[in-house]
Structures are given as C-alpha cells and as structure tokens.
Enzyme design. Structure first.
Site, PDB file in Angstrom:
ATOM      1  N   ASP A  30       0.858  -1.185   0.000  1.00 21.66           N
ATOM      2  CA  ASP A  30       0.000   0.000   0.000  1.00 21.66           C
ATOM      3  C   ASP A  30       0.893   1.235   0.000  1.00 21.66           C
ATOM      4  OD1 ASP A  30      -3.230   0.414   1.010  1.00 21.66           O
ATOM      5  OD2 ASP A  30      -1.909   2.158   1.117  1.00 21.66           O
ATOM      6  N   LYS A 208     -21.151  -7.949  -9.416  1.00 21.76           N
ATOM      7  CA  LYS A 208     -20.971  -7.190  -8.179  1.00 21.76           C
ATOM      8  C   LYS A 208     -21.904  -5.987  -8.109  1.00 21.76           C
ATOM      9  CE  LYS A 208     -19.529  -5.601  -4.423  1.00 21.76           C
ATOM     10  NZ  LYS A 208     -18.341  -5.475  -3.659  1.00 21.76           N
ATOM     11  N   ASN A 212     -25.109  -5.442  -5.418  1.00 17.91           N
ATOM     12  CA  ASN A 212     -25.260  -4.286  -4.524  1.00 17.91           C
ATOM     13  C   ASN A 212     -26.501  -3.468  -4.864  1.00 17.91           C
ATOM     14  OD1 ASN A 212     -23.150  -4.957  -2.934  1.00 17.91           O
ATOM     15  ND2 ASN A 212     -21.784  -3.322  -3.594  1.00 17.91           N
ATOM     16  N   HIS A 255     -34.930  -4.513   6.844  1.00 18.57           N
ATOM     17  CA  HIS A 255     -35.016  -3.737   8.082  1.00 18.57           C
ATOM     18  C   HIS A 255     -35.204  -2.273   7.716  1.00 18.57           C
ATOM     19  CE1 HIS A 255     -33.967  -7.272  10.314  1.00 18.57           C
ATOM     20  NE2 HIS A 255     -32.934  -7.460   9.495  1.00 18.57           N
ATOM     21  N   CYS A 264     -19.870   1.409   0.118  1.00 22.38           N
ATOM     22  CA  CYS A 264     -20.200   0.608  -1.072  1.00 22.38           C
ATOM     23  C   CYS A 264     -21.548   0.942  -1.695  1.00 22.38           C
ATOM     24  CB  CYS A 264     -20.135  -0.871  -0.745  1.00 22.38           C
ATOM     25  SG  CYS A 264     -18.474  -1.406  -0.349  1.00 22.38           S
TER      26      CYS A 264
END
Ligand code: UDX
Length: 437
Positions: A30, A208, A212, A255, A264
């Site tokens: 990193d 992906k 989402n 919920h 995200c």
C-alpha cells in the site's frame, strides 16, 4: 502459492490476512506508510472483528508481510488488485485513479504466467481495458475479474467462507488457464463446497454492481413501505415479518430505518447509473435514482420527526445520537446516515452529542463541529431527545428505566426499529420508530 495484494484497506488488508491463513505466502502493498506500519505490527488500521487476532496469528508463521515497495510484488504468482473506487468529486461515476495507478505500478513486476486478479468494484468495461495493459506487457500473463462480496463487520468470515466465487476470464470458459490457478488459491474453501462460477469479464464485473443494486433496492423498498405505513398508521416491522416469510422474498435486508450508507452501496448504485448512461442503457437503471432518493428521504424524515418529538422546534435542544458508524461492528463513517442526520440537526440549531463504541475518531475527523462523548451514560445526561441511529448491541440492550434518570426528557427516536416500543413506553418514554404507529 506466492501472492501479492495491492491496496490494504477494508478489502485488501482482510484479503491479505485471509490468504495467508489459507497457507499462501503473502505480501500486502500500500502507498500509505501508516497503514503499512500498523499492519506490520499486527495492528488493524480500522475496526473489523477478528482481523487483529488473525493478523497476529498469521504473522507468527512468517507467511504475511507488508510493505510500501511495489517491487515486493516481483516473484508472486498471483497479484490481487484491492484498491478503492470512490465516487468522483461532483459526479456520480467511479474514480478509477487508484485502480489505474495500482495496475500501472504493478506491471513491471508481472512475469510470464502470472495472474492479475481484480477484486475492486469497477464500472463494466474496466477489466477488458486492464487486460489489454497486462497482455501487452506480458503476453502470457492473464487478467481475471474476481469480485469481492464481503460485508464490513463480517469481513474475515466472508473472505474465508464466501457464498460463492465468481471468476471472470477473457473467453468465459472453464478451460481458461487462469481458472486452475485461482482454484489452487481458493482450494480450501472450494474443497468445503463453496460454489464457483466462471463467466466472461463484463459479466463478472456486473455481478458485483447488480448484487449491490439489488440489496440497495431491497432496503429502499422496505423504507418506501415505511413511508406508507406512517401515512396509513401501519407497522412496517410486522409487514416485513409477514412478507419475509415468503421464501421468494426473504426477511433479510428488509429492516426499515434510516437507510443504507457506507463505502459501497451508495457510491456503487450511482456509479452503475453513470456507467449505464455511458453505454446508452440509462433507462434500464432509472429506478436506482428512486432507490437513492427514497434512501436520502429517510434522513430528512428523521430530522422532521426529531423536531416533532421535541415539541417546539430544534433550536437549543440537546440531542444525543447513539451511533456514528454506518452500521454496527464497524468504525466506518463513510456516508453514514447517522452522522449525516446528526450534522443536519446541528445545522438546524440543535446541540448534538454523538456517541459510538468504535467510530468516534473517524466521526470527529469527518464532522469536527459535533460534540463527541465516549460513553453512553455521559452522552445522554440532560438530553431533550435520544436518537438511536446505529444498532450496536449495547444500544439494543439499554435499560429504559436507568436511561430515564439521566435524560432531561424521556423521548426516544428508534431509527433502526430495534427497541421494544411496549417496554419503552411502559417505562415512561415517548417512543417513535420509523414506519411504526
Ligand atoms: C455491502 C454488501 O452487503 C457487500 O456484499 C458488498 O461487498 C459491499 O457492500 P457493507 O457496505 O459492508 O456491504 O454493508 P451492508 O451490511 O450491506 O449494509 C449497508 C447499509 O445498509 C448499512 O448502512 C446498513 O445499516 C443498511 N441496511 C442493511 C439497512 O438499512 N437495512 C437492512 O435491512 C440492511
């Protein structure tokens, strides 16, 4: 196998530690010195249950190291790209600067037969673009897209035992040479029966963003029902229980509350809409605009409800907000609905105190103008209203009788519908939930 993991944030740090746990030799890379020195000392740079114990455990084996030097990727068989794709400033699209820079910096160390494996969430089409870079640098290296579905707060178990693996390869075929290599990387979870699907590159990227988007839609659906329940005097939690009993619908992610946040879902649905526009398919995703709007409306609604709860306006009212993280078991405050509500209340003249078991340092960096108090008992003293906005276990378990002695007025807004209204009302509280009578 020898593995390099480029990017050591929420995704990469966990991925690196878990790959070492599976028996591989791993180097995490990193550009952030602080992150690398924390990780090298087996210290998690963010709160994630189980991560620190895992780091300590695997570092003892000598199979996990961290560095800021990209040259350490040389000699690895597989290179995972795990850097972030945040929302672009002032635009809906994803900022690809970090992915592009990471791949460019890695290329000189990619050798013959290596895999470059993308895990970051990217706009569809990115993988094909990066595959070109990889093969023009090293003709027999391969680019694979292998999206990551981990949830913060469950990142370690989600990585070690995922629901499924998706491998996107250039020809979409099981026979692609990269498939066998990735099977070896994931041999332990695969041997336990984790399903894996091989697809072409764009399908893997879309899996992906589609997943989402579906999750965000499910949350906004139930929050739209909460709006209706509020108008009709119905109870959205019982409605969710009842519709959730239909297997085709399912109770998970129903919920109702203050809506979704985090690093995200919000940015991914926006980037997905932006990319669909570029592809001339924007109509297909216009519903996501509504999903986003319903989600943001919840935050405004809580501010209105707090005003109602306080009776005569927000000016000078002491409001205690329980929870700053975007969800429990995380210290992540990126696009946290709890903090966004706290800041709006403060802007409207309330005096807001925020408490959270883990996220206060991150929250204070993001909104320095709010007051932060570490423990709940002190945070609620003299409050005119208490707002439960992140459902940490310790807030679910609060004793309404004890809390009543500390506050100035026993008024509570349950932004996550996790308290028992009967119990709180019986203890003398004015209780308001979202989408509940
Ligand atoms: C999400 C996806 O779940 C994960 O698969 C993907 O890899 C990354 O994005 P994460 O951001 O960690 O994971 O959080 P998630 O558990 O999905 O929750 C997102 C937000 O939705 C939180 O703010 C949460 O409080 C909220 N939420 C979730 C609801 O408001 N209601 C629900 O029923 C579920």
């Amino acid at each position: 196998m020898r593995i390099s993991v480029i990017g050591c944030g929420y995704l990469g740090a966990v991925h690196a530690a878990c790959m070492a746990k599976l028996g591989h030799d791993v180097v995490g890379i990193d550009v952030d010195d602080r992150k690398i020195s924390d990780l090298s000392a087996a210290k998690a740079p963010f709160y994630e249950p189980g991560l620190e114990a895992l780091l300590g455990d695997v570092q003892k084996t000598g199979r996990l190291t961290f560095t800021t030097d990209m040259a350490a990727a040389a000699g690895s068989d597989v290179h995972f790209i795990c850097v972030g794709t945040p929302q672009k400033k002032g635009e809906n699209g994803a900022d690809m600067t970090f992915v592009d820079a990471a791949v460019q910096a890695l290329l000189p160390y990619v050798s013959s037969g290596n895999l470059v494996v993308g895990k970051s969430t990217v706009p569809v089409g990115t993988a094909a673009r990066i595959a070109e870079w990889v093969t023009s640098h090293q003709a027999d290296a391969h680019l694979v897209w292998n999206p990551e579905f981990l949830r913060e707060g469950h990142a370690v178990s989600d990585t070690l035992s995922p629901d499924r693996f998706v491998y996107g390869v250039s020809d979409g075929s099981e026979q692609h040479p990269a498939v066998a290599v990735l099977d070896e990387v994931y041999s332990t979870p695969l041997s336990k029966g984790t399903p894996r699907l091989v697809t072409d590159l764009p399908t893997a990227e879309l899996v992906k963003t589609a997943a989402n988007s579906f999750l965000a839609t499910k949350i906004s659906f139930i929050n739209a029902m909460a709006e209706l329940c509020e108008a009709a005097g119905a109870d959205v939690t019982r409605l969710a229980d009842a519709i959730g009993m239909d297997d085709r619908i399912g109770r998970k992610f129903l919920h109702a509350g203050i809506g979704f946040g985090g690093g995200c879902l919000p940015k991914d649905i926006r980037a997905f809409m932006a990319r669909a526009g570029e592809l001339g398919a924007d109509q297909a995703l216009t519903f996501l605009r509504e999903v986003d709007a319903i989600n943001m409306r919840r935050r405004t609604r809580v501010v209105e409800l707090t005003r109602e709860l306080c009776g005569d306006g927000l000016l000078g009212k002491r409001i205690t907000v329980l929870g700053a993280a975007f969800k429990p078991e995380s210290d992540d405050v990126r696009d946290s609905p709890a903090l966004s509500i706290a800041a709006q209340l403060q802007l409207q003249g309330a005096v807001v105190t925020v408490t959270d078991p883990k996220a206060l340092a991150n929250a204070a960096r993001r909104f320095p103008e709010l007051q932060y108090v570490q423990n709940t008992e002190d945070a609620v003293i003299g409050a005119d209203a208490v707002l439960l906005l992140t459902e940490w276990q310790e807030y679910r378990e609060l004793d309404p009788h004890l809390l009543k002695d500390a506050v100035a007025s026993a008024r509570i807004l349950d932004g996550r519908n996790v308290l028992d209204p009967i119990k709180w009302r019986a203890a003398g509280w004015h209780y308001r939930g979202l989408g509940r009578p």
